[in-house]
Structure formats: structure tokens, C-alpha cells
Design a protein around this motif. Structure first.
Motif, PDB file in Angstrom:
ATOM      1  N   LEU B 462      39.375  43.766  54.870  1.00 37.10           N
ATOM      2  CA  LEU B 462      37.954  43.410  54.911  1.00 37.10           C
ATOM      3  C   LEU B 462      37.713  42.293  55.922  1.00 37.10           C
ATOM      4  CD1 LEU B 462      35.468  44.272  53.342  1.00 37.10           C
ATOM      5  CD2 LEU B 462      35.834  42.339  51.826  1.00 37.10           C
ATOM      6  N   PHE B 463      38.615  41.308  55.873  1.00 39.71           N
ATOM      7  CA  PHE B 463      38.500  40.181  56.793  1.00 39.71           C
ATOM      8  C   PHE B 463      38.555  40.659  58.245  1.00 39.71           C
ATOM      9  CE2 PHE B 463      40.784  37.020  59.374  1.00 39.71           C
ATOM     10  CZ  PHE B 463      39.873  35.989  59.328  1.00 39.71           C
ATOM     11  N   VAL B 464      39.515  41.553  58.521  1.00 39.33           N
ATOM     12  CA  VAL B 464      39.656  42.048  59.897  1.00 39.33           C
ATOM     13  C   VAL B 464      38.387  42.797  60.318  1.00 39.33           C
ATOM     14  CG1 VAL B 464      40.920  43.655  61.361  1.00 39.33           C
ATOM     15  CG2 VAL B 464      42.161  42.127  59.838  1.00 39.33           C
ATOM     16  N   ILE B 465      37.833  43.623  59.397  1.00 35.33           N
ATOM     17  CA  ILE B 465      36.636  44.399  59.743  1.00 35.33           C
ATOM     18  C   ILE B 465      35.464  43.463  60.056  1.00 35.33           C
ATOM     19  CG2 ILE B 465      34.886  45.985  58.848  1.00 35.33           C
ATOM     20  CD1 ILE B 465      37.100  47.288  57.197  1.00 35.33           C
ATOM     21  N   THR B 466      35.211  42.488  59.156  1.00 35.25           N
ATOM     22  CA  THR B 466      34.048  41.615  59.385  1.00 35.25           C
ATOM     23  C   THR B 466      34.284  40.721  60.594  1.00 35.25           C
ATOM     24  OG1 THR B 466      34.945  40.136  57.725  1.00 35.25           O
ATOM     25  CG2 THR B 466      33.179  41.578  57.042  1.00 35.25           C
ATOM     26  N   LEU B 467      35.537  40.319  60.791  1.00 40.27           N
ATOM     27  CA  LEU B 467      35.826  39.491  61.969  1.00 40.27           C
ATOM     28  C   LEU B 467      35.499  40.262  63.247  1.00 40.27           C
ATOM     29  CD1 LEU B 467      37.153  36.745  62.825  1.00 40.27           C
ATOM     30  CD2 LEU B 467      39.218  38.058  63.219  1.00 40.27           C
ATOM     31  N   ALA B 468      35.932  41.518  63.291  1.00 33.73           N
ATOM     32  CA  ALA B 468      35.673  42.329  64.482  1.00 33.73           C
ATOM     33  C   ALA B 468      34.166  42.481  64.696  1.00 33.73           C
ATOM     34  CB  ALA B 468      36.331  43.702  64.331  1.00 33.73           C
ATOM     35  N   LEU B 469      33.444  42.748  63.596  1.00 32.89           N
ATOM     36  CA  LEU B 469      31.990  42.899  63.712  1.00 32.89           C
ATOM     37  C   LEU B 469      31.355  41.615  64.231  1.00 32.89           C
ATOM     38  CD1 LEU B 469      30.582  44.812  60.629  1.00 32.89           C
ATOM     39  CD2 LEU B 469      30.240  45.288  63.030  1.00 32.89           C
ATOM     40  N   ASN B 470      31.803  40.468  63.692  1.00 35.07           N
ATOM     41  CA  ASN B 470      31.236  39.194  64.124  1.00 35.07           C
ATOM     42  C   ASN B 470      31.510  38.936  65.591  1.00 35.07           C
ATOM     43  OD1 ASN B 470      30.104  38.579  61.730  1.00 35.07           O
ATOM     44  ND2 ASN B 470      31.652  37.112  61.092  1.00 35.07           N
ATOM     45  N   ILE B 471      32.728  39.257  66.022  1.00 30.58           N
ATOM     46  CA  ILE B 471      33.072  39.007  67.422  1.00 30.58           C
ATOM     47  C   ILE B 471      32.183  39.847  68.331  1.00 30.58           C
ATOM     48  CG2 ILE B 471      34.866  39.339  69.163  1.00 30.58           C
ATOM     49  CD1 ILE B 471      36.891  38.475  67.053  1.00 30.58           C
ATOM     50  N   VAL B 472      32.033  41.125  67.973  1.00 31.98           N
ATOM     51  CA  VAL B 472      31.169  41.993  68.780  1.00 31.98           C
ATOM     52  C   VAL B 472      29.740  41.441  68.786  1.00 31.98           C
ATOM     53  CG1 VAL B 472      30.170  44.286  68.936  1.00 31.98           C
ATOM     54  CG2 VAL B 472      32.575  44.029  68.399  1.00 31.98           C
ATOM     55  N   ALA B 473      29.254  41.051  67.602  1.00 35.05           N
ATOM     56  CA  ALA B 473      27.882  40.564  67.496  1.00 35.05           C
ATOM     57  C   ALA B 473      27.686  39.302  68.326  1.00 35.05           C
ATOM     58  CB  ALA B 473      27.539  40.286  66.036  1.00 35.05           C
ATOM     59  N   LEU B 474      28.615  38.362  68.218  1.00 36.66           N
ATOM     60  CA  LEU B 474      28.467  37.110  68.957  1.00 36.66           C
ATOM     61  C   LEU B 474      28.541  37.368  70.453  1.00 36.66           C
ATOM     62  CD1 LEU B 474      30.462  34.615  66.755  1.00 36.66           C
ATOM     63  CD2 LEU B 474      28.011  34.764  67.099  1.00 36.66           C
ATOM     64  N   TYR B 475      29.414  38.303  70.842  1.00 34.91           N
ATOM     65  CA  TYR B 475      29.527  38.640  72.264  1.00 34.91           C
ATOM     66  C   TYR B 475      28.183  39.160  72.782  1.00 34.91           C
ATOM     67  CZ  TYR B 475      30.839  41.229  76.417  1.00 34.91           C
ATOM     68  OH  TYR B 475      30.898  41.719  77.682  1.00 34.91           O
ATOM     69  N   ILE B 476      27.576  40.057  72.007  1.00 36.36           N
ATOM     70  CA  ILE B 476      26.305  40.631  72.439  1.00 36.36           C
ATOM     71  C   ILE B 476      25.224  39.554  72.506  1.00 36.36           C
ATOM     72  CG2 ILE B 476      24.453  42.197  71.755  1.00 36.36           C
ATOM     73  CD1 ILE B 476      26.576  44.042  70.622  1.00 36.36           C
ATOM     74  N   VAL B 477      25.153  38.728  71.459  1.00 35.91           N
ATOM     75  CA  VAL B 477      24.121  37.685  71.428  1.00 35.91           C
ATOM     76  C   VAL B 477      24.293  36.746  72.618  1.00 35.91           C
ATOM     77  CG1 VAL B 477      23.308  35.675  70.167  1.00 35.91           C
ATOM     78  CG2 VAL B 477      23.759  37.794  68.957  1.00 35.91           C
ATOM     79  N   ARG B 478      25.538  36.363  72.896  1.00 36.36           N
ATOM     80  CA  ARG B 478      25.775  35.411  73.976  1.00 36.36           C
ATOM     81  C   ARG B 478      25.404  36.016  75.324  1.00 36.36           C
ATOM     82  NH1 ARG B 478      31.342  33.004  73.234  1.00 36.36           N
ATOM     83  NH2 ARG B 478      30.415  32.550  71.229  1.00 36.36           N
ATOM     84  N   LYS B 479      25.771  37.276  75.510  1.00 39.25           N
ATOM     85  CA  LYS B 479      25.469  37.935  76.773  1.00 39.25           C
ATOM     86  C   LYS B 479      23.960  37.940  77.017  1.00 39.25           C
ATOM     87  CE  LYS B 479      26.795  41.977  79.302  1.00 39.25           C
ATOM     88  NZ  LYS B 479      27.044  43.391  79.207  1.00 39.25           N
TER      89      LYS B 479
END
Lengths: 267, 485
Positions: B462-479
């Protein structure tokens, strides 16, 4: 006797030639009285420049002409502004329709985050100005040509408009405004974010646009006003101090404040 | 001397150091490099920080070290039948605690305890200090506890000496260095930097520690259970015979399905609320409505869970259940995918709307002006200019909401049911990863069985899944943020 007849004739011709006629316009931002009793006529096929020091109300007045001030809650406009004899602040006038007839170009180039083609096609699509895709293609090409940027972008119409240089972006914005086939083009310091070369291109463009539109331009640069306009209005602290032929304003101003501003003593 | 007294002592030493350092440079007539208080702070920091760090490390490390030492002395005959070395060790430390408490209360003298002592009486004394023993007191264990107490007392004494000594040494060293030409201000600045780095490092280390502890238990689990069944099996059927089928897939299906329902509720409602608040609402409406909406975010999730369990679930059953208003019998239980998903969606509305609101507000006014200036209406402007410009940020917000939905626990524990299966019917009960973690860990099963340890493998996945989602989300927001700067 003959002189008098000539004068009357001239006046009526001038009246017919007026695109906008504004009488006794006052604008308030909440408690602030931003425009005080301004009356101006804007003629067809003429470039009219609004000059004056920062905060003198020239941009505010410009934004009254297409009711852009409506989008600001605390702004209140009184007085009479007529476009082709019709009161634009009449309740029967839809500001959305009005803005299609009175295009506007802003201080900072603001292309939409879309392709160049979609930027230009934005207005025609909203107002349904075409029947077939070929019509739309024609409008886009024509607008880009008249904004003197066709040759630079014709091969990359699908590229985003935000990727162009500042001067190109501003010409895209002008093309976008032309595409809705307006009668009047309002320009709010269109060159203030541009370098001298891009400025020269835009100024040249303004002069060409005069053939089809009336252009009203707000500018901080007196040289620019002198170069591109036929009529000049000088605003100072919300008042219209002097309005007349550009050559007269710049060579033989009547009001001492105008002279001070033009010679750089106030501003 | 208690630890607290020791701490107070080093604080006092630091305060004295401050005044001493300041006085030393003030009493000299030479021009100073820094303000006098920097000299004082320099001495105080040197007296305080090293001593405090050693104190903290000692307090954390000494129980571990003592435990290791005692554990090595546990012999096979001390371990009762069915017990384990760990249980004996925990007995030892509990007895030691009881002995210390008894000694503090004056009930026993630890020096007097020897082979002849009456074990039953001693057990009573221990019970009176709150330490109850499961079986009879084993004399060997008692001896271990006594040596544990001694070792702990010695360690405490040693700690006091070392910490006080370090504080004094820091004091003397810093006081000796202080003189008017000394760059105290720069040194103090460096020390602050060090403290800040330490704080940041601690936060990161803690995260790493959490992941590692999960990882070790997960490795234990995979030694007991086949990895292929966990990742690719199709059944979730824990039992006590030791042949459980423990596959994550049905649970993952439940988690994703419920999260999807939640997002289907939260994204349109939240997004429309954000558009209304940022584009249409007047200042007064906005100033009232936005905080009200954010009140939703302050409600504890267990309260949402109760709402799902006692209000919303029965409400759905009244409509879709047996003898319901619609006359269909589609819903057997009040707990279902729809119950948990819709309530979770309500929980996520303020999350989506608040983030989207910020992002929509970040779209430059110039773009709106440009669109209005061409004669577009407000909704045309929103649809064709504002939303496309804000889209990447909104996608990021939705992904962040999704990762919250996937990790959400209390609502699904109370609202979703407990049946692990693959079903597409939103009116049936399903279970999720988080609910299974709760139920596998809160039973009275053996901790070292795969049925319990699977909770850690589930948690880590679960941790790995949410971590991956967060990383993708933060990447998109930052871009997206970069576009308008």
C-alpha cells in the motif's frame, strides 16, 4: 455665410465619422473617483493615443469602451458612451456582443495555453463566424497575415502559442483580436513588454490596421504616440486635459500641464 | 539523580554559560567582533547541545543494549513450555521494573533479595506495584531481573557522569575560546544550521526507519508464505491450519473499486465547488463558503465511518434492499462498496475543492481578460481557457485525493464489509487492504504466523502504491507551476 455653411457641413461629417462618442463619463472604484467627467470622440480609421502619467486613468477609460470594467466588482461607470450612436451601457446591450465588436489587446502578451491555430480560432468559434472548416482556415490565415506573423508561424500552427517570443506572442494576440472582425481595436500599452524591434513591428502593424479599424492605444511612450497616432488625448489625475490632433498636441499644446508632461517635467 | 534533574542541571549550566561568556568579553575593553550576546550564546550552546545529544542517545540505546546482554544469559531451562526467549526477556524487564518500583516505595530492599527470599511474598509485592506474573516466579529469572536492575542502575550512574562531564567540558572549552576577536556570531550561525539539518535529518531517518521496520516484517512473511500466492493468487482465505491463501489481488480490487467510487463523487462535486468559489462567487460568499467547506476536512474519519455505518448504509438499503422503496432486492447488507465509496467521496470533496481552488486561482488574470476581451462568456472562459490552463494541476490534485482514498481506513472498516472477492456490483460488500491489515493485526493470533505478518506485506505494498501516486502527482503539479513563473 459661406464659411458658416462649410463649418456646419464639416461638423456633420465629423459626427458621422465618429465611431465612439463618450460624454461626461465618470468612473469610481469604490470610493476612488478614477475618471472625472471625460468626453472624447473616437473617429473611424484613426489611431487615437491616450497618454498621461501612471495612474491618470487612461487604461481605466479604455476599459470602459468595451465594458471590461464590468468584471471588476467595485467599479461603477456613469455618463454616456455611444458606439455608432448606440449607448453601450444600455441594459439591452450584451457586453459579450459588444466585446466581439470592440477587440482588445493587453499590456502583457496573453496567448491561451493552446495551439497557435486554436488561439486565433477562439473568437470565431465562440461567435460562430464560419460555416466550414475551410472558412475557419481562411479566417485564421487572413488574421495572421494582417498581424504580420503568418510567415513566421505558418509551418507550426499546431505548436503552442506560449512557446513563441514576446513580440510574436503579442502579434498572435493582435491576430486573435482581429479574427472576430471587430470595428474598433483597443490596445492597452501593447508594446510595454516588447523589445525595440518587436515594438517597431507592432507599430507598423497598427498603422496598417488603421485602414480597416479605429484603433485606440494607451501608451507610456510619447514617441510612440507621436509616431502612430493621428489624435492624442492627454489624461492627468482622472481628467482629460487636452484632446486634439497629435501634431498639434506635440508641437503646440494649449494646456501648460500637457506641455510639462510632453517635455518631461511631470510624469 | 533522576533524568529530569540531570536535564535541568545542564540547562542551568547553559544559562550560567551564557552570562559567563557575555561577562568575559564585556569586561575586556577591546572592540568586539560580535554582539556580546553571541559570545554568551556560544558558550551556552557548547555546554548544552553535546550533553543533550549524548543524553538522548543514551536513553534510546541503553535499554536495547541491556536487553541484548540479558537475552544472551537466558538458558533453555528458563523458558517454560510453549513460551519463547522473547517472553522470558519481557518478564525479566517487567520484574526489574516492579523491583525498582517496590524499592522506590520502600516495600523491598533489592540488596536483601537472595536465594532464601519467599518467592510468593515477592510476587505479591510485585503485584502491588502493578506487575502481575503469568506463572510462578522462576528464581533464575528473578536473578536475571536483579542483575538487570543492577546493570540499569550502573548505566544510569554512568550516564549522569558522562553527560555532566560533557556539559562541563563544553562549558570550559567554549569559555576558554571566547575573546573579543573571536567570531562568535559566525560560529553561532553555524551551530543553528547544524541544529536545523539535524531536525530535517531526523524526519527523513524516521521515514526510513518506518519503511525498514515494515520491510523486515515483510521479509519474515515471505519466508513463511509464497510470494507468488501473495502477488498473483486469486483468493484471500486466512485460516488457522497453516494453509491460508493470502493474496493481495482481491483486496487490491476492493481498494481500487471503492476509491474509484469515492473519486466519482469527490472529483465532480469538488471541482465544480472550486470553480464556483474561484470564478463566480462574490467576496462575501467566498469568505463564508470556503471555510464552511473546509470544516468537512476537519471531521475525523471515524466520524465519517459512523455516518456510513448507521446513517448512509441503512439509507441505501432502504432504497435498494429487500422490501425497499424501489422494490428491488439488490442489496443484502447495509455495508457495501457504494456505502463506503460515497461517504469517502464526501470526505474528499474539500480536499479536491481546496487544492483545485488554489490551482484555478493561480491561472493568470491576463488569460481571463484575454478571453473576455474577445467576447467570451464566463462559462466559455472557464471551459476553454481557465480549466485547460489549470488541468495539469487539477490532475495532480485528483491523484493526491486518490492516494488518500486508497490509504483511507476507518470509513472502509465500518462501511465496506469484510468479504474479499472480485465483484463489480457496487451494492455488495467488499473488503480493502487497510481493513484486512486492521483485522489481521487485532486478532489474538500468533504474531509470527503468516496470517499476522501478511499485514506488513499488505502495508508495504500500500505504501509503495500511494508513494508512487504521490510522486506522480507532485511531479505534475510542479511542472504546471513552472509554466507561469
Amino acid at each position: 455665410m459661406k464659411d458658416q455653411a462649410m463649418t456646419t457641413l464639416e461638423t456633420s461629417v465629423t459626427d458621422q465619422n465618429n465611431k465612439f462618442s463618450a460624454n461626461n463619463v465618470d468612473v469610481y472604484y469604490g470610493e476612488t473617483h478614477a475618471i472625472k467627467d471625460v468626453s472624447v470622440n473616437i473617429e473611424n480609421n484613426t489611431v487615437t493615443a491616450f497618454i498621461g502619467p501612471s495612474g491618470c486613468g487612461k487604461s481605466t477609460f479604455l476599459r470602459c469602451l468595451n465594458r471590461m470594467n464590468d468584471t471588476i466588482d467595485i467599479c461603477r461607470v456613469t455618463g454616456d458612451i455611444r458606439l455608432d450612436g448606440e449607448d453601450i451601457y444600455n441594459a439591452k446591450v450584451d457586453p459579450v456582443q459588444l466585446r466581439a465588436k470592440v477587440g482588445m489587446v493587453f499590456q502583457k502578451p496573453n496567448p491561451f495555453p493552446k495551439s497557435i491555430y486554436d488561439n486565433i480560432a477562439y473568437g470565431p468559434r465562440i461567435h460562430g463566424l464560419f460555416k466550414t472548416k475551410a472558412d475557419l482556415d481562411g479566417i485564421v490565415e487572413n488574421s495572421l497575415r494582417r498581424a504580420a506573423i503568418w510567415d513566421e508561424v505558418k509551418d507550426r500552427l499546431d505548436a503552442p502559442g506560449t512557446g513563441l517570443s514576446g513580440g510574436q506572442q503579442q502579434r498572435i494576440c493582435i491576430a486573435r483580436a482581429i479574427a472576430t472582425a471587430p470595428d474598433v481595436l483597443l490596445m492597452d500599452e501593447p508594446c510595454s513588454a516588447l523589445d525595440p524591434i518587436a515594438t517597431a513591428q507592432v507599430e507598423e502593424l497598427i498603422d496598417e490596421l488603421r485602414e480597416n479599424f479605429s484603433v485606440v492605444i494607451v501608451t507610456h511612450s510619447m514617441q510612440q504616440a507621436a509616431r502612430v497616432s493621428q489624435k492624442t488625448a492627454f489624461f492627468h489625475m482622472g481628467n482629460l486635459v487636452e484632446f486634439g490632433d497629435t501634431t498639434k498636441i506635440f508641437t503646440n499644446p494649449e494646456d501648460p500641464r500637457t506641455e510639462s508632461y510632453i517635455t518631461g517635467r511631470i510624469g | 539523580m533522576s533524568t529530569f534533574t540531570l536535564f535541568c542541571l545542564i540547562v542551568v549550566l547553559a544559562v550560567i554559560g551564557f552570562f559567563a561568556g557575555r561577562h568575559k568579553v564585556n569586561s575586556q575593553s577591546k572592540p568586539l567582533h560580535s554582539l556580546p550576546r553571541y559570545y554568551g550564546t556560544y558558550v551556552a550552546l557548547f555546554a548544552f547541545i553535546p550533553a543533550l545529544l549524548v543524553l538522548l542517545v543514551w536513553l534510546l540505546a541503553s535499554p536495547i543494549f541491556l536487553g541484548k546482554t540479558i537475552a544472551s544469559q537466558i538458558t533453555a531451562d528458563m523458558i517454560p513450555e510453549g513460551g519463547s526467549a522473547e517472553l522470558v526477556l519481557s518478564d525479566v524487564s517487567r520484574i526489574a521494573q516492579g523491583l525498582r518500583a517496590g524499592a522506590d516505595n520502600g516495600l523491598i530492599l533489592t540488596e536483601n533479595i537472595n536465594d532464601t527470599v519467599n518467592l510468593a511474598v515477592l510476587a505479591d509485592v510485585l503485584a502491588s506495584s502493578g506487575v502481575f506474573l503469568g506463572g510462578e516466579l522462576n528464581p533464575d529469572v528473578l536473578q536475571l531481573a536483579l542483575s538487570y536492575t543492577d546493570a540499569a542502575a550502573f548505566s544510569h550512574f554512568l550516564m549522569i557522569c558522562v553527560v555532566l562531564g560533557l556539559a562541563m567540558a563544553g562549558f570550559v572549552f567554549a569559555y576558554g575560546r571566547v575573546n573579543p576577536e573571536f567570531w562568535a556570531r559566525n560560529r553561532v550561525e553555524q551551530t543553528y544550521l547544524g541544529v536545523l539539518i539535524l531536525a530535517a535529518g531526523l524526519a527523513i531517518l524516521t521515514t526510513a526507519g518506518i519503511v525498514l521496520s515494515m520491510l523486515f516484517e515483510t521479509i519474515n512473511f515471505f519466508q513463511l508464505h509464497e510470494m507468488r500466492d501473495f502477488f498473483f493468487g486469486l483468493n484471500w482465505a486466512p485460516n488457522f491450519h497453516g494453509d491460508s491463501e493470502l493474496s493481495i489481488l482481491p483486496l487490491l480490487w476492493g481498494t481500487l473499486y471503492i476509491s474509484l467510487v469515492a473519486l466519482l463523487v469527490a472529483v465532480p462535486v469538488g471541482l465544480f465547488a472550486a470553480i464556483y468559489l474561484s470564478e463566480y462567487a462574490s467576496k462575501t460568499v467566498r469568505s463564508v463558503a470556503k471555510p464552511l467547506l473546509e470544516v468537512l476536512a476537519g471531521i475525523p474519519t471515524i466520524v465519517y465511518g459512523l455516518f456510513a455505518l448507521i446513517t448512509f448504509g441503512p439509507f441505501l438499503k432502504d432504497w435498494f434492499g429487500d422490501g425497499g422503496f424501489l422494490g428491488v432486492n439488490w442489496m443484502g447488507d447495509a455495508r457495501s462498496v457504494a456505502t463506503a465509496g460515497i461517504v469517502m467521496g464526501i470526505m474528499l470533496i474539500p480536499f479536491v475543492s481546496s487544492l483545485s481552488d488554489d490551482i484555478i486561482n493561480a491561472v493568470p488574470q491576463a488569460l481571463r481578460d484575454g478571453s473576455y476581451g474577445l467576447g467570451a462568456t464566463q462559462s466559455e472562459t472557464v471551459k476553454q481557457v481557465v480549466l485547460p490552463a489549470a488541468l495539469p494541476g487539477i490532475v495532480g490534485a485528483i491523484l493526491l485525493a486518490a492516494s488518500r482514498a486508497i490509504g483511507e481506513t476507518m470509513i472502509v472498516v465500518l462501511g465496506a464489509g469484510a468479504i474479499a472477492r472480485f465483484t463489480g456490483n457496487p451494492l455488495e460488500a467488499l473488503t480493502t487492504i487497510t481493513t484486512r491489515i486492521v483485522s489481521q493485526l487485532t486478532g489474538d493470533g500468533d504474531f509470527n504466523s503468516p496470517e499476522t505478518l501478511v499485514a506488513f506485506a499488505l502495508g508495504l505494498t500500500l505504501f509503495v502504491i500511494t508513494l508512487a501516486l504521490n510522486i506522480v502527482a507532485l511531479y505534475i503539479v510542479r511542472k504546471y507551476r513552472e509554466q507561469y513563473e
